[in-house]
Design an enzyme around this catalytic site. Structure first.
Site, short mmCIF file in Angstrom:
data_model
loop_
_atom_site.label_atom_id
_atom_site.label_comp_id
_atom_site.label_asym_id
_atom_site.label_seq_id
_atom_site.Cartn_x
_atom_site.Cartn_y
_atom_site.Cartn_z
N ASP A 228 0.81 -11.07 6.81
CA ASP A 228 1.32 -10.20 5.74
C ASP A 228 2.62 -9.51 6.15
O ASP A 228 3.22 -8.82 5.33
CB ASP A 228 0.27 -9.16 5.32
CG ASP A 228 -0.24 -8.34 6.49
OD1 ASP A 228 -0.80 -8.93 7.43
OD2 ASP A 228 -0.05 -7.11 6.48
N GLY B 189 0.81 -1.22 0.00
CA GLY B 189 0.00 0.00 0.00
C GLY B 189 0.84 1.26 0.00
O GLY B 189 0.37 2.34 -0.32
N ARG B 190 2.07 1.10 0.40
CA ARG B 190 2.96 2.27 0.40
C ARG B 190 4.41 1.87 0.17
O ARG B 190 5.32 2.61 0.55
CB ARG B 190 2.83 3.04 1.71
CG ARG B 190 3.05 2.17 2.93
CD ARG B 190 3.15 3.03 4.12
NE ARG B 190 3.06 2.24 5.35
CZ ARG B 190 3.21 2.74 6.53
NH1 ARG B 190 3.46 4.02 6.66
NH2 ARG B 190 3.11 1.99 7.59
N ARG C 186 14.43 0.26 1.59
CA ARG C 186 14.66 -1.05 2.20
C ARG C 186 15.34 -1.97 1.19
O ARG C 186 15.12 -1.86 -0.01
CB ARG C 186 13.33 -1.68 2.64
CG ARG C 186 12.55 -0.81 3.59
CD ARG C 186 11.56 -1.60 4.40
NE ARG C 186 10.43 -2.11 3.65
CZ ARG C 186 9.35 -2.65 4.25
NH1 ARG C 186 9.30 -2.75 5.56
NH2 ARG C 186 8.35 -3.10 3.51
N ASP D 108 -2.76 6.78 2.54
CA ASP D 108 -2.20 7.83 1.70
C ASP D 108 -0.90 7.40 1.01
O ASP D 108 -0.30 8.17 0.26
CB ASP D 108 -1.97 9.10 2.52
CG ASP D 108 -1.08 8.85 3.73
OD1 ASP D 108 -0.49 7.76 3.83
OD2 ASP D 108 -0.99 9.75 4.58
#
Ligand code: AMP
Ligand code: MG
Length: 503
Positions: A265, A104-105, A187, A136
């Site tokens: 997850d 999602g980000r 990362r 967001d």
């Protein structure tokens, strides 16, 4: 509303090190790696730069001076013909099936060839993706600094983890409980595949995709299993992941690490520590400690982590069943957790105690000292470090254990335990036992209050403590005289720090 445009795409010659290789996750194709562009952030600046990792990856020595690198690692520029992507996964959150989640980000730049092998690069917080749901797509400076420092601290401790190359920041506002500013963590890991990736394709009945994913993981990360065919290969994969997860849990427990959100997850298929959110390294020892303020039932309390990992492995096993068919071999693979975890845990605790060989009473010795620590909420890291020093000193001092004893309110309990311990240590060479313990029991861990101080300074535009903490945490078993205070007990105010899921 400010509309921002990407600067022109970089060519491969601008950043020759970022040449995406074959064989990474993206080679699975668009069903897995959904092409998604980052959303630019204004006025990017460096917050933290991990020089050791830069060197390990063989990236250019002037990386932190390159404006192109700063823009690329903030998601402001792209490399021509190298699409970025988000991946889809599902998962169980707090014990419930949560359905589709996904990056999602996190935006993936792809895998690059490095002296440390093929490594995937991922920007966390680089803007919305098709999997952002109501989020967001951003990450705040606070949580990005925590992830940056914690993952490198983990690496310094010798515990498998995703790494963090850098954090960049921007004055752009991000709304959480209050308005904060945006940051992006780069990362690095051989793979960011989670249990949830397998659960996703299994739950959708996409068996060909499930097999392609499993085959990719085997080929890229478990080449020793490649010769196995059919069900046997996937049983072997489940077995391997079970072993790695068991080892990881033993390492977390031994060092006093609490992950906080062990949803499927957030669990790595490679047995890496992944997704640093409301994590905490224990201060005072409390087996029931819950580091995640949102975890009201204590599902992810410190002492429960090994069982939760086992539960998560069952979810993975369930997801692999369409490739395995027969239950018995899958159950046998999962069952191996029950031997591996206690064996590695017992050995880990014997190492902390400086004991060689395995004796019958060792587990009781460990359980009893943990009970004593719990009773008096003795600081976990300080206890082990002082014990290591004491064992070493006891070669030539009769008062060596006084500083350890001083940590306890119930001194008589410690005295009785210590007598048993010394009996077990016996005539072992105390100097060498102590030296081994000093390489096992860290002096420095990322205590919440240290992260908090670095974050406060960073919010005021001073990133020196982020960089200094990174240096110290890279070598947590060494002495760092300038930073002696960072090895101290947590101050009173540390207990009032509340870490929520918001990040
Ligand atoms: P977590 O529990 O933080 O690992 O996140 C669970 C899911 O929520 C993942 O799919 C994340 O990618 C997604 N997520 C978390 N925070 C955000 C955010 N600010 N914007 C978009 N997605 C998010
Ligand atoms: Mg996550």
């Amino acid at each position: 509303m400010v509309v921002m445009f990407h600067h022109p795409a970089l060519s491969n010659t601008d950043l020759p090190w970022l040449r995406v290789s074959e064989g990474g996750f993206a080679s699975l194709g668009e069903t897995f790696a959904n092409p998604t562009e980052p959303t630019p952030l204004p006025a990017a600046h460096w917050v933290g730069c991990n020089e050791s990792l830069r060197r390990e990856l063989g990236l250019p020595s002037d990386l932190w001076q390159q404006q192109e690198a700063l823009e690329l690692l903030t998601g402001n520029r792209l490399v021509a013909n190298q699409p970025t992507y988000a991946s889809v996964y599902s998962g169980h959150q707090f014990g419930q099936w949560a359905g589709q989640l996904g990056d999602g980000r996190a935006l993936n730049l792809g895998a690059i060839q490095t002296p440390a092998g093929l490594q995937e690069l991922q920007l966390k917080g680089a803007g919305p993706t098709p999997y952002s749901r109501r989020g967001d797509g951003r990450a705040v400076l606070r949580s990005s600094i925590r992830e940056f420092l914690a993952s490198e601290a983990m690496h310094g401790l010798g515990i498998p983890t995703t790494r963090a190359l850098c954090v960049t920041g921007s004055p752009a506002h991000v709304r959480r409980e209050e308005v904060e500013t945006a940051a992006v963590v780069t990362r690095v890991a051989p793979s960011f595949v989670r249990f949830g990736h397998f659960e996703h394709f299994a739950s959708n009945g996409q068996i060909d995709e499930l097999r392609a994913l499993a085959d990719h993981v085997v080929t890229a990360h478990f080449p020793a299993l490649q010769d196995k065919q059919g069900a046997e290969r996937y049983v072997a994969l489940l077995n391997e992941v079970t072993q790695r997860t068991a080892v990881l849990m033993a390492q977390w427990q031994a060092v006093g690490f609490c992950h906080g959100v062990m949803n499927t997850d957030n669990i790595s298929i490679l047995g890496l520590t992944l997704d640093y959110g409301p994590f905490q390294y224990l201060d005072g020892f409390d087996a029931n400690h819950i580091c995640n303020h949102s975890d009201t039932s204590g599902r992810y309390a410190y002492a429960r982590q090994p069982q939760i990992a086992y539960w998560n492995l069952f979810c993975l096993g369930q997801a692999l069943m369409p490739l395995i068919d027969e239950q018995a071999p899958a159950l046998a693979a999962l069952e191996s957790y029950k031997q591996t975890f206690p064996a590695v845990m017992d050995q880990g605790m014997r190492d902390k105690l400086g004991l060689s060989g395995a004796h019958e009473g060792d587990r009781a010795l460990v359980e009893d000292v943990l009970q004593a620590l719990q009773e008096d909420l003795v600081d976990y890291t300080v206890f082990w470090r002082r014990l290591s020093v004491a064992v070493r000193e006891s070669a030539h001092s009769t008062h060596a254990f006084e500083p350890v004893r001083d940590l306890f309110l119930h001194r008589e309990v410690f005295d009785a335990w210590c007598a048993r311990y010394l009996d077990r240590l016996g005539t072992a060479n105390r100097t060498s036992a102590g030296d081994t313990m000093l390489r096992t029991n860290p002096k420095y861990i990322l205590r919440n209050h240290l992260g908090e101080l670095a974050i406060r300074q960073a919010k005021a535009g001073n990133f020196a403590m982020v960089q200094d903490l990174l240096q110290v945490l890279h070598a947590p078993f060494d002495e760092h005289p300038t930073y002696e205070a960072w090895a101290d007990l947590a101050p009173e105010w540390a207990s009032s720090i509340e870490i929520s899921c918001s990040s």
